[in-house]
Design an enzyme around this catalytic site. Structure first.
Site, PDB file in Angstrom:
ATOM      1  CB  SER A 175     -10.951   5.278   0.122  1.00  0.00           C
ATOM      2  OG  SER A 175     -10.730   4.331  -0.909  1.00  0.00           O
ATOM      3  CG  HIS A 203     -10.613   7.590   3.889  1.00  0.00           C
ATOM      4  ND1 HIS A 203     -10.678   8.848   3.333  1.00  0.00           N
ATOM      5  CD2 HIS A 203      -9.951   6.814   2.997  1.00  0.00           C
ATOM      6  CE1 HIS A 203     -10.104   8.833   2.139  1.00  0.00           C
ATOM      7  NE2 HIS A 203      -9.657   7.602   1.911  1.00  0.00           N
ATOM      8  CE  LYS A 234      -6.340   9.897   1.953  1.00  0.00           C
ATOM      9  NZ  LYS A 234      -6.274   8.501   1.597  1.00  0.00           N
TER      10      LYS A 234
HETATM   11  C1  LIG Z   1      -5.322   7.870   0.676  1.00  0.00           C
HETATM   12  C2  LIG Z   1      -5.217   6.437   1.037  1.00  0.00           C
HETATM   13  C3  LIG Z   1      -3.970   5.818   1.147  1.00  0.00           C
HETATM   14  C4  LIG Z   1      -2.700   6.514   0.741  1.00  0.00           C
HETATM   15  O1  LIG Z   1      -2.321   7.452   1.693  1.00  0.00           O
HETATM   16  P1  LIG Z   1      -1.386   8.675   1.243  1.00  0.00           P
HETATM   17  O2  LIG Z   1      -0.802   9.154   2.508  1.00  0.00           O
HETATM   18  O3  LIG Z   1      -2.295   9.648   0.584  1.00  0.00           O
HETATM   19  O4  LIG Z   1      -0.360   8.104   0.310  1.00  0.00           O
HETATM   20  C5  LIG Z   1      -3.913   4.515   1.591  1.00  0.00           C
HETATM   21  N1  LIG Z   1      -5.040   3.844   1.897  1.00  0.00           N
HETATM   22  C6  LIG Z   1      -6.263   4.391   1.774  1.00  0.00           C
HETATM   23  C7  LIG Z   1      -7.465   3.595   2.136  1.00  0.00           C
HETATM   24  C8  LIG Z   1      -6.384   5.701   1.325  1.00  0.00           C
HETATM   25  O5  LIG Z   1      -7.581   6.233   1.160  1.00  0.00           O
END
Ligand SMILES: *Cc1c(COP(=O)(O)O)cnc(C)c1O
Length: 391
Positions: A175, A203, A234
């Protein structure tokens, strides 16, 4: 009560402040009444502001109201929750899927459900905080292997052959650096050492692979990853997360995963918006094409400025600054010039590697990207991006 702790954070330039957004999550947003180019969102495909999601959510709200009042296993399981799970399974080409309230709760629930006392979890050093927290909650022994270092991972697997269950867990796309996990090697090691392989595609969902199905599709390994996690908040522009896997995996999680069992289910309107988001993803493949075109455009712009984007292989670019206070300054300067990119500081990333983590969106215009490159050029001139990566 926490004055002293807060003072220390302030001295270390680690105090967090939240930027207040006064508009929808488009490629340009309003901050303090001023329009700026948004360069730190994970709304990669621009689906968050798509009318199909708004309409689907409104229709669902009319029919089901807003909250569900209970967890899925009590009285919070609507037709829309199950329809979303079928939609996810059809998108991913798996037999079943299970929806979680967020990626955070998926990781903190699933890892402890899969690995417990006496088991072993092998986790990449740069995995997301929610994976780290899942490992902590699991009571399993956690061994952290050096980032993408398959020799290190194999040596840990070799010296721990006797653990009853071994779980290898990795971000698909990391990320904060935008590099991709070496999935072909991870699959081989998992198979050779009889380990469970879990990939977090927060991602990668909607971004990687011809159809946007994520890291496993990107590498042609969809049948060989036991547990795939993806998020709906996302690239899909909605909210929530899912796990796909074999039917027994999904049934097991439904029965044992504490973050699933003991939390109120998603509002049906959110499920409806997520279903609409998958429809948009499939009906509008130009979004993914535009995302990757824009990625090239920004990468070229940064290269022409001499800004290092390594190791990025995705729409995430880690523009290393080094110290937290310099990264904060860079972010504030950028905002004053018309570009919003937050400063990423420890503990989100290792000490000494504070950065602007810049992300490009499918919905950015050429002009948006040109503006971002111009502003980053000013920062580069001022010497913000000349710091190397600490070991
Ligand atoms: C954003 C993210 C999460 C958490 O996901 P949310 O739905 O925002 O709680 C988990 N793992 C990674 C790699 C992330 O970037």
């Amino acid at each position: 009560m926490f004055e002293r702790e807060l003072d220390i954070l302030q001295e270390q330039h680690l105090i967090r402040t939240q930027v207040r957004i006064g508009s929808a999550q488009g490629p340009r947003i309003t901050v303090d009444g001023k329009q700026v180019v948004l360069l730190c969102s994970n709304n990669y495909l621009g689906i968050a502001e798509h009318p199909a999601l708004k309409h689907a959510a409104c229709d669902a709200m009319e029919r089901y109201g807003f909250g569900t009042g209970a967890s899925r296993l009590v009285s919070g399981n609507t037709e829309l929750h199950e329809a979303l799970e079928r939609r996810i399974a059809s998108f991913k080409g798996t037999e079943s899927a299970i929806v979680f309230n967020s990626g955070y709760t998926a990781n903190t629930g699933v890892i402890p459900a899969v690995a417990g006392d006496g088991d072993l979890v092998l986790s990449d050093r740069l995995n997301h905080a929610s994976i780290i927290d899942g490992c902590r909650l699991s009571r399993a022994r956690t061994e952290v292997y050096r980032h993408r270092d398959m020799d290190h991972l194999e040596s840990l697997l070799r010296s721990n052959r006797t653990a009853p269950r071994k779980l290898i867990v990795t971000d698909g796309v990391f990320s904060m650096d935008g590099d991709i996990a070496p999935l072909p090697d991870l699959v081989l090691l998992a198979e050779r050492y009889d380990a469970v392989l879990m990939v977090d595609d927060a991602h990668a969902t909607g971004v990687l692979g011809k159809q946007g199905r994520g890291t496993a599709e990107h590498f042609g390994l969809e049948d060989r990853v036991h547990i795939q996690m993806g998020t709906l908040g996302k690239a899909l522009g909605s909210f929530g997360a899912y796990i796909t896997g074999a039917p027994d995996v999904v049934r097991y999680l439904l029965n044992t995963c504490r973050s699933y069992l003991f939390s109120t289910s998603l509002p049906p309107a959110v499920c409806a918006a997520s279903i609409a988001a998958f429809d948009v993803l499939e009906a509008e493949p130009w979004r993914r094409e535009r995302l990757w075109d824009n990625r090239s455009r920004l990468a070229h712009g940064l290269a022409s400025l001499g800004i290092n984007i390594a190791p990025s292989a995705t729409p995430i670019f880690p523009l290393l600054v080094g110290s937290s206070d310099r990264a904060l300054h860079a972010s504030q300067k950028a905002l004053a010039q018309g570009m919003f990119a937050i400063a990423i500081r420890p503990p989100t990333i290792p000490d000494g590697s504070a950065r602007l983590r810049v992300t490009v969106l499918a919905t950015h215009t050429e002009e948006d990207i040109a503006q971002a490159v111009r502003i980053l050029g000013i920062l580069k001139e001022e010497g913000y991006f000349s710091h190397g990566r600490p070991e």
